[in-house]
Write an enzyme that holds these catalytic residues in place. Structure first.
Site, PDB file in Angstrom:
ATOM      1  N   GLY A  53       0.830  -1.189   0.000  1.00  0.00           N
ATOM      2  CA  GLY A  53       0.000   0.000   0.000  1.00  0.00           C
ATOM      3  C   GLY A  53       0.871   1.247   0.000  1.00  0.00           C
ATOM      4  O   GLY A  53       2.003   1.223   0.476  1.00  0.00           O
ATOM      5  N   SER A  54       0.340   2.337  -0.529  1.00  0.00           N
ATOM      6  CA  SER A  54       1.059   3.601  -0.436  1.00  0.00           C
ATOM      7  C   SER A  54       0.819   4.197   0.953  1.00  0.00           C
ATOM      8  O   SER A  54       0.029   3.691   1.729  1.00  0.00           O
ATOM      9  CB  SER A  54       0.565   4.556  -1.530  1.00  0.00           C
ATOM     10  N   GLY A  55       1.553   5.280   1.248  1.00  0.00           N
ATOM     11  CA  GLY A  55       1.415   5.887   2.569  1.00  0.00           C
ATOM     12  C   GLY A  55       2.591   5.572   3.477  1.00  0.00           C
ATOM     13  O   GLY A  55       2.619   6.013   4.626  1.00  0.00           O
ATOM     14  N   HIS A  56       3.560   4.769   2.964  1.00  0.00           N
ATOM     15  CA  HIS A  56       4.738   4.393   3.765  1.00  0.00           C
ATOM     16  C   HIS A  56       6.013   5.016   3.203  1.00  0.00           C
ATOM     17  O   HIS A  56       7.106   4.542   3.482  1.00  0.00           O
ATOM     18  CB  HIS A  56       4.895   2.875   3.788  1.00  0.00           C
ATOM     19  N   LYS A 104       5.529  -7.956   2.441  1.00  0.00           N
ATOM     20  CA  LYS A 104       5.246  -7.766   3.867  1.00  0.00           C
ATOM     21  C   LYS A 104       4.048  -8.639   4.242  1.00  0.00           C
ATOM     22  O   LYS A 104       3.097  -8.771   3.466  1.00  0.00           O
ATOM     23  CB  LYS A 104       4.935  -6.288   4.159  1.00  0.00           C
ATOM     24  N   ASP A 109      -1.644  -8.368   0.831  1.00  0.00           N
ATOM     25  CA  ASP A 109      -0.382  -8.380   0.086  1.00  0.00           C
ATOM     26  C   ASP A 109       0.000  -9.808  -0.298  1.00  0.00           C
ATOM     27  O   ASP A 109       0.366 -10.088  -1.440  1.00  0.00           O
ATOM     28  CB  ASP A 109       0.748  -7.765   0.933  1.00  0.00           C
ATOM     29  N   HIS A 218      -0.132   0.780   9.560  1.00  0.00           N
ATOM     30  CA  HIS A 218      -1.350   1.284   8.920  1.00  0.00           C
ATOM     31  C   HIS A 218      -2.288   1.848   9.969  1.00  0.00           C
ATOM     32  O   HIS A 218      -3.489   1.920   9.767  1.00  0.00           O
ATOM     33  CB  HIS A 218      -2.092   0.173   8.186  1.00  0.00           C
TER      34      HIS A 218
END
Lengths: 332, 209
Positions: A53-56, A104, A109, A218
């Site tokens: 996911g994006s945001g990391h 991960k 995922d 998250h």
């Protein structure tokens, strides 16, 4: 909630476009599938691919380049990439020596990468997958989704990327990735929640005087919620959990990684690193390599994580191996 | 009365509308025990499905559900993409070549879809997942079919709703909510909630004929 964005739906694509515009010598973006790939696409070598996911940020796209990842598949914020993204990313960067997925350990995922791997195998591509699960805050049992992949992911991507760059085979990189995963442990904590753009509000409520220990990346709640503590107390709690889990022992040489969650300034991260150094000195554990900064973040969350890897001569050499990516660079 | 391809298409369109309407509620449920993206992701996927099926004429369930499945898997990501994708894929495979089936046949196809979900997600009834809404709905369809199709569909909706509410006291054992352990108790599962909406959209499409 205030954010530096244009449209909520365009945050990921515009951010990737901006990273590409800033680093055209290192990366290119396959826009249709939100895949960040190496600009030079060297062949033949094992293609090391990750994603999530994006945001990391800067993980994973910021780790694409010489000596690290060949491609990173960027999902929506906090959502794993789709199997189509992973499949296309792998097809675009497969250099003929096989593909290694570094995934991960999150349910979505693992499912999407696994399904993409099955499709690639049907096409005759050699694929191996190593699932990173270094978070000691989660009880690993058949009754949970298992330990999460957190800070250790950055370390594994660096070491495995270096090994593949140096010419290791698919079997060799897979074996090392599993060995590093077996020797790396992490734990995180949050001072505040984080605000995903689409949700527009904090993902959970955390009172001003409380902190969450054992947080995921998250905003998934952690082990326990306690009143605010000092950095030294927080480090003692997290580092004790990390050290006793492997366990790390007196005389061990480690890589110590203090990671910011995105909203914590470096001045605080170095306070944490100072406390971690004192804690490990007290246990007779030597920090032989270190990394301090915001590398695997949770949007605007304030907080940090601590990761320790037990080093040997091979992993030490691979850590020192030249790397040139948007977010990590040395030796080149 | 049989369940027809026209009803299936209407159910997909209704599911899109309900997800659009409930996306914030689903996201709130997911904030409590997950990562706050279920409503947003399903909304993105369903909108794309409507674009995909618009103007296309489907002669059989296989073609329709295959398009639904492939779109969800390509667009949604997370665990919802593969899980709902698998559900619709298996549903379509079982009903391929048919445009009209009995409620028992449709229930059997949903059973195939659910088996696919359980095998991919390594989940069982009682793990606090979408399985807990779909499984009782299938059982109700089969059990109440002798009373007539309308009664069977109503029973399925009631059973799915009961299953959804039944996730509240459960301890999550799969997916991100499982990290919470005991703290997952007391929250309704977002996946079970969207699955309840799916069952009720199938019933509404049937009722409208």
């Amino acid at each position: 909630m205030k954010k530096l964005i244009n449209n909520i739906d365009d945050v990921v694509t515009e951010s990737l476009a901006g990273m590409w515009a800033a680093h055209p010598d290192l990366i290119k973006v396959i826009s249709e599938y939100s895949v960040v790939a190496r600009a030079d696409a060297p062949k033949p070598k094992v293609a090391v691919i990750s994603g999530g996911g994006s945001g990391h940020e800067p993980m994973h796209g910021g780790f694409v380049g010489y000596g690290m990842l060949d491609a990173a598949c960027a999902g929506a914020i906090f959502t794993s990439p789709t199997l189509e993204q992973v499949y296309e990313g792998a097809k675009a960067t497969n250099g003929g020596k096989g593909v290694l997925f570094l995934v991960k350990n999150y349910t979505g995922d693992v499912m999407n990468f696994q399904m993409a791997a099955d499709m690639l195998k049907a096409d005759g591509v050699e694929v191996e997958q190593v699932v990173v699960n270094d978070d000691v805050a989660v009880k690993d049992s058949t009754w949970t989704a298992g330990r999460r992949g957190v800070g250790g992911t950055v370390i594994i991507e660096k070491l495995i990327g270096a090994y593949a760059q140096a010419g290791a085979s698919l079997a060799e990189v897979k074996e090392l990735a599993e060995r590093v995963n077996a020797n790396v442990r992490s734990m995180g904590m949050a001072l505040t929640s984080c605000v995903p753009p689409a949700a527009g509000k904090p993902i959970f409520d955390l009172p001003d005087d409380e902190i969450e220990l054992g947080i995921g990346i998250h905003g998934e709640p952690g082990r326990e919620r306690v009143k605010q503590k000092t950095s030294a107390e927080i480090v003692e709690y997290m580092a004790s959990a990390v050290v006793s889990d492997l366990p790390f022992k007196e005389g061990d040489e480690v890589l110590a990684f203090v990671n910011g969650m995105g909203g914590t300034p470096l001045i605080e991260l170095f306070v944490v690193y100072n406390d971690l150094k004192k804690f490990l000195d007290g246990k007779g554990i030597t920090i032989a390599r270190n990394l301090v900064g915001n590398y695997i973040t949770s949007l605007d969350m304030q907080g940090c994580s601590i990761t320790l890897l037990k080093l040997d001569s091979q992993t030490k050499a691979l850590w020192d191996y030249p790397v040139h990516t948007p977010a990590l660079r040395w030796g080149r | 009365m049989a369940f027809t391809i026209k009803m299936a298409r209407a159910a997909v369109e209704k599911f899109n509308a309900v997800i659009e309407e409930k996306k914030e509620y689903l996201t709130d449920l997911d904030s409590a025990i997950g990562d706050a993206d279920h409503g947003i992701n399903m909304n993105r996927g369903m909108k794309r499905i409507i674009d995909k099926i618009q103007g296309k004429d489907y002669a059989d369930f296989g073609g329709l559900f295959r398009d639904v499945a492939m779109t969800i898997m390509s667009v949604v990501g997370g665990s919802a993409g593969p899980l709902y994708g698998t559900f619709f894929m298996k549903l379509g495979q079982k009903l391929a070549g048919q445009g009209e089936v009995s409620v028992e046949e449709f229930a059997a196809a949903m059973g195939d879809g659910l088996s696919g979900v359980m095998s991919l997600g390594k989940s069982a009834v009682g793990d606090k997942t979408m399985v807990d809404a779909i499984d009782p709905a299938i059982n109700a369809l089969k059990e109440h079919a002798p009373e007539g199709d309308a009664a069977a569909w109503d029973a399925a909706v009631a059973a799915a709703e009961g299953g959804m509410k039944g996730t509240i006291p459960m301890l999550a054992r799969r997916g991100r909510s499982s990290y919470l352990g005991e703290r997952s108790i007391g929250h309704q599962d977002p996946g079970a909630t969207s699955s309840y909406y799916l069952v009720s959209c199938l019933r509404d499409a049937f009722a409208e004929g």
